[in-house]
Design an enzyme around this catalytic site. Structure first.
Site, PDB file in Angstrom:
ATOM      1  NE  ARG A 166      -3.746  -2.345   0.417  1.00  0.00           N
ATOM      2  CZ  ARG A 166      -3.431  -3.569  -0.040  1.00  0.00           C
ATOM      3  NH1 ARG A 166      -2.364  -3.757  -0.795  1.00  0.00           N
ATOM      4  NH2 ARG A 166      -4.213  -4.594   0.221  1.00  0.00           N
ATOM      5  CB  SER A 217      -8.851  -2.050   5.037  1.00  0.00           C
ATOM      6  OG  SER A 217      -9.386  -3.332   4.855  1.00  0.00           O
ATOM      7  CD  GLU A 287      -5.590  -0.213   2.731  1.00  0.00           C
ATOM      8  OE1 GLU A 287      -5.220  -1.071   3.550  1.00  0.00           O
ATOM      9  OE2 GLU A 287      -6.209  -0.483   1.695  1.00  0.00           O
TER      10      GLU A 287
HETATM   11  C1  LIG Z   1     -15.900  -1.711  -0.057  1.00  0.00           C
HETATM   12  C2  LIG Z   1     -14.445  -1.390  -0.311  1.00  0.00           C
HETATM   13  C3  LIG Z   1     -13.525  -2.412  -0.400  1.00  0.00           C
HETATM   14  C4  LIG Z   1     -12.174  -2.126  -0.635  1.00  0.00           C
HETATM   15  N1  LIG Z   1     -11.292  -3.164  -0.734  1.00  0.00           N
HETATM   16  C5  LIG Z   1      -9.988  -2.898  -1.004  1.00  0.00           C
HETATM   17  C6  LIG Z   1      -9.055  -3.966  -1.121  1.00  0.00           C
HETATM   18  O1  LIG Z   1      -9.371  -5.140  -1.023  1.00  0.00           O
HETATM   19  N2  LIG Z   1      -7.755  -3.652  -1.373  1.00  0.00           N
HETATM   20  C7  LIG Z   1      -7.348  -2.356  -1.503  1.00  0.00           C
HETATM   21  O2  LIG Z   1      -6.150  -2.132  -1.752  1.00  0.00           O
HETATM   22  N3  LIG Z   1      -8.226  -1.331  -1.398  1.00  0.00           N
HETATM   23  C8  LIG Z   1      -9.520  -1.567  -1.143  1.00  0.00           C
HETATM   24  N4  LIG Z   1     -10.407  -0.522  -1.032  1.00  0.00           N
HETATM   25  C9  LIG Z   1      -9.907   0.876  -1.100  1.00  0.00           C
HETATM   26  C10 LIG Z   1      -9.962   1.511  -2.494  1.00  0.00           C
HETATM   27  O3  LIG Z   1     -10.993   0.955  -3.296  1.00  0.00           O
HETATM   28  C11 LIG Z   1      -8.628   1.392  -3.243  1.00  0.00           C
HETATM   29  O4  LIG Z   1      -7.579   2.009  -2.530  1.00  0.00           O
HETATM   30  C12 LIG Z   1      -8.724   2.015  -4.642  1.00  0.00           C
HETATM   31  O5  LIG Z   1      -7.603   1.640  -5.391  1.00  0.00           O
HETATM   32  C13 LIG Z   1      -8.844   3.532  -4.611  1.00  0.00           C
HETATM   33  O6  LIG Z   1      -9.165   3.964  -5.926  1.00  0.00           O
HETATM   34  P1  LIG Z   1      -9.988   5.319  -6.140  1.00  0.00           P
HETATM   35  O7  LIG Z   1     -10.108   5.571  -7.587  1.00  0.00           O
HETATM   36  O8  LIG Z   1     -11.270   5.275  -5.383  1.00  0.00           O
HETATM   37  O9  LIG Z   1      -8.971   6.350  -5.474  1.00  0.00           O
HETATM   38  P2  LIG Z   1      -9.335   7.667  -4.621  1.00  0.00           P
HETATM   39  O10 LIG Z   1      -9.972   7.258  -3.351  1.00  0.00           O
HETATM   40  O11 LIG Z   1     -10.087   8.609  -5.480  1.00  0.00           O
HETATM   41  O12 LIG Z   1      -7.888   8.220  -4.350  1.00  0.00           O
HETATM   42  C14 LIG Z   1      -7.009   7.508  -3.484  1.00  0.00           C
HETATM   43  C15 LIG Z   1      -5.629   8.176  -3.548  1.00  0.00           C
HETATM   44  O13 LIG Z   1      -5.087   8.010  -4.853  1.00  0.00           O
HETATM   45  C16 LIG Z   1      -4.808   9.284  -5.447  1.00  0.00           C
HETATM   46  N5  LIG Z   1      -5.115   9.177  -6.868  1.00  0.00           N
HETATM   47  C17 LIG Z   1      -6.292   8.807  -7.435  1.00  0.00           C
HETATM   48  N6  LIG Z   1      -6.178   8.792  -8.776  1.00  0.00           N
HETATM   49  C18 LIG Z   1      -4.905   9.184  -9.056  1.00  0.00           C
HETATM   50  C19 LIG Z   1      -4.174   9.372 -10.268  1.00  0.00           C
HETATM   51  N7  LIG Z   1      -4.740   9.182 -11.467  1.00  0.00           N
HETATM   52  N8  LIG Z   1      -2.887   9.775 -10.198  1.00  0.00           N
HETATM   53  C20 LIG Z   1      -2.304   9.986  -8.990  1.00  0.00           C
HETATM   54  N9  LIG Z   1      -2.938   9.823  -7.807  1.00  0.00           N
HETATM   55  C21 LIG Z   1      -4.226   9.416  -7.843  1.00  0.00           C
HETATM   56  C22 LIG Z   1      -5.712  10.271  -4.737  1.00  0.00           C
HETATM   57  O14 LIG Z   1      -5.207  11.587  -4.791  1.00  0.00           O
HETATM   58  C23 LIG Z   1      -5.696   9.691  -3.328  1.00  0.00           C
HETATM   59  O15 LIG Z   1      -4.524  10.089  -2.643  1.00  0.00           O
HETATM   60  C24 LIG Z   1     -11.756  -0.779  -0.785  1.00  0.00           C
HETATM   61  C25 LIG Z   1     -12.697   0.250  -0.711  1.00  0.00           C
HETATM   62  C26 LIG Z   1     -14.032  -0.046  -0.481  1.00  0.00           C
HETATM   63  C27 LIG Z   1     -15.031   1.080  -0.425  1.00  0.00           C
END
Ligand SMILES: Cc1cc2nc3c(=O)[nH]c(=O)nc-3n(C[C@H](O)[C@H](O)[C@H](O)COP(=O)(O)OP(=O)(O)OC[C@H]3O[C@@H](n4cnc5c(N)ncnc54)[C@H](O)[C@@H]3O)c2cc1C
Length: 296
Positions: A166, A217, A287
């Site tokens: 992560r 998480s 996280e």
């Molecule tokens: C129900 C649920 C289950 C989940 N299960 C998991 C799991 O099993 N494993 C896991 O790792 N995560 C999990 N997550 C967390 C999350 O889905 C992941 O971390 C996901 O990859 C975040 O993607 P996002 O587009 O929503 O990012 P965001 O929440 O929009 O952004 C997260 C971070 O990434 C940065 N970011 C976003 N896009 C870019 C880009 N294009 N360039 C640079 N920086 C960027 C943002 O600025 C921020 O700092 C879960 C979340 C939920 C709600």
């Protein structure tokens, strides 16, 4: 510019916790070329935040100063490409990760099934090195495409970043954001991949509070243990701050069971952290990312 510009956009509309104050301005680009023009025209020093599906973000109630760029569905390219004599998947970073796992299965590639369980964009998955069930995003990345503050595109290699659980830290100076990635997966059996995707989804439904707003998480697992186990052992399941609550289904999830504020959620995160530290002597690391300003 061909995209959509919004002023004072409430970030609660763009985060899975459904909380967060207004961003000064938000831009949803029409495509990559349009994003490049937009960034080139921003004032020097303007704070820039890329947001995907907001599924790992707690935006504070005072909102975000500067410019937010929304990638979801805006950077939407997804195709098989030939590179160095083999097929790779090229994906723009606004594509949802579960869509990429289905695309891979449809084209008879295996190893991308874990992305089904990560409900964000590929951009968020790259930034977080998102993963589950023993696989992580950067395991399947061969190269990424980035854009800098003035709209300049670059191809970056795996070893341009220091990658860990992560955690993704650039080894170069300056701000660059992810706009694309080349993924390598093993050719295999699409039907077997689809079965695996289905079974992973069933596991998720059984173990996570997916019907109530959450951000997955909250804490990373400490070495050799599980944050959820420690939180449960401390008797924190069901503990509340306002309508923010430690999930009774999965102790490492905090749910917004009503009209919680970001401040409620952040207080509860701090309470869980302090309790686990006091009772178990373990300093849990977050996280979820917390950004923005406290409401005045
Ligand atoms: C129900 C649920 C289950 C989940 N299960 C998991 C799991 O099993 N494993 C896991 O790792 N995560 C999990 N997550 C967390 C999350 O889905 C992941 O971390 C996901 O990859 C975040 O993607 P996002 O587009 O929503 O990012 P965001 O929440 O929009 O952004 C997260 C971070 O990434 C940065 N970011 C976003 N896009 C870019 C880009 N294009 N360039 C640079 N920086 C960027 C943002 O600025 C921020 O700092 C879960 C979340 C939920 C709600």
């Amino acid at each position: 510019m061909r995209g959509v510009l919004q002023n004072s956009e409430p970030m609660r509309r763009h985060t899975s916790w459904r909380v967060g104050g207004p961003a000064d301005q938000c831009y949803t680009p029409a495509d990559l070329a349009d994003l490049s023009v937009f960034l080139r025209n921003l004032p020097a020093g303007e704070p820039i935040t890329f947001v995907g599906l907001g599924s790992n973000l707690l935006v504070r109630d005072g909102g975000i100063r500067g410019t937010v760029v929304f990638t979801h569905a805006a950077l939407a390219g997804l195709e098989l490409v030939e590179r160095e004599g083999r097929k790779e998947i090229f994906v723009e970073t606004g594509v949802a990760s579960p869509k990429v796992s289905r695309f891979a299965a449809t084209h008879d590639y295996e190893g991308g099934e874990f992305l089904t369980g990560v409900p964000g964009t590929i951009g968020g998955a790259l930034a977080m090195n998102a993963g589950c069930y023993g696989s992580e995003t950067w395991d399947i990345v061969t190269q990424v495409l980035t854009i800098d503050r003035v709209g300049q595109l670059r191809e970056r290699r795996h070893d341009d970043y220091s990658i860990a659980y992560r955690s993704v830290v650039p080894r170069f100076e300056g701000d660059e954001f992810f706009v694309g990635a080349w993924l390598y997966l093993q050719p295999g059996d699409g039907e077997r991949s689809r079965r695996k995707i289905k079974s992973l989804l069933h596991k998720r439904i059984a173990s996570q509070p997916l019907q109530i707003p959450n951000a997955g998480s909250v804490f990373r697992n400490p070495p050799g243990d599980y944050a959820a186990r420690l939180i449960e052992q401390c008797g924190l399941k069901g503990v509340r701050c306002g309508t923010a609550m430690v999930s009774t289904k999965h102790a490492n999830f905090i749910v917004n069971s009503g009209d919680a504020s970001a401040a409620d959620i952040e207080s509860l995160i701090d309470h869980v952290h302090a309790t686990v530290l006091e009772k178990c002597g373990i300093d849990l690391h977050r996280e979820v990312r917390i950004i923005g300003e406290v409401a005045r």
